[in-house]
Design a protein around this motif. Sequence first.
Motif, short mmCIF file in Angstrom:
data_model
loop_
_atom_site.label_atom_id
_atom_site.label_comp_id
_atom_site.label_asym_id
_atom_site.label_seq_id
_atom_site.Cartn_x
_atom_site.Cartn_y
_atom_site.Cartn_z
N VAL A 85 0.85 -1.20 0.00
CA VAL A 85 0.00 0.00 0.00
C VAL A 85 0.88 1.25 0.00
N ILE A 86 1.91 1.25 0.82
CA ILE A 86 2.83 2.40 0.88
C ILE A 86 3.55 2.58 -0.45
N ALA A 87 4.09 1.50 -1.00
CA ALA A 87 4.81 1.59 -2.28
C ALA A 87 3.89 2.09 -3.39
N ALA A 88 2.68 1.58 -3.44
CA ALA A 88 1.74 2.02 -4.48
C ALA A 88 1.35 3.48 -4.29
N ALA A 89 1.16 3.91 -3.06
CA ALA A 89 0.80 5.32 -2.80
C ALA A 89 1.93 6.25 -3.25
N LEU A 90 3.17 5.86 -3.00
CA LEU A 90 4.31 6.68 -3.41
C LEU A 90 4.44 6.70 -4.94
N SER A 91 4.24 5.55 -5.58
CA SER A 91 4.28 5.50 -7.05
C SER A 91 3.15 6.33 -7.63
N PHE A 92 1.97 6.21 -7.07
CA PHE A 92 0.80 6.97 -7.50
C PHE A 92 1.08 8.47 -7.40
N GLY A 93 1.64 8.89 -6.28
CA GLY A 93 1.95 10.31 -6.07
C GLY A 93 2.98 10.85 -7.05
N ALA A 94 3.85 9.99 -7.54
CA ALA A 94 4.91 10.41 -8.47
C ALA A 94 4.41 10.53 -9.91
N THR A 95 3.19 10.09 -10.18
CA THR A 95 2.66 10.16 -11.55
C THR A 95 1.99 11.51 -11.80
N GLU A 96 1.88 11.85 -13.08
CA GLU A 96 1.17 13.07 -13.48
C GLU A 96 -0.34 12.89 -13.42
N ASN A 97 -0.80 11.68 -13.79
CA ASN A 97 -2.23 11.46 -13.93
C ASN A 97 -2.80 10.39 -13.01
#
Length: 129
Positions: A85-97
């Motif tokens: 969950v943490i890794a996905a949230a950080l990856s999600f935050g790093a995206t533009e969309n």
Amino acid sequence: MSSAEVTVFICISCKGTDANTEQPGRLLYDAVTAGLLAREDRGVTVKPVECLGVCKRPCTVALVESGKWTYVIGDLDHVGHADDVIAAALSFGATENGIIPWRERPQSFRKGLVARIPPPGFCAEGEAP
């Protein structure tokens, strides 16, 4: 990471399949919160919610950020998926969309995808805003 902040909503009312764990969602919320507190990155907020309406696939989380696609993920547990969950949230935050490339998603997020919801005001390619 973008200037906005990712919010991870975690359903705390989910009932687990394990008779010994009455509130697995609460345990997942606690594990994700503790994991984020141990990190230097503060771009993620975790909020408990009473129900995400995906009762047949506990535990469920939603990744949300203004102007981005929202992910709803089910079939998570507090023991093996808090780091996902943490890794996905950080990856999600790093995206533009908000769209995390398939290969960059944790395995549990590939298997547990319930929905990917477009942001308000979304226009399909070629469509006038």
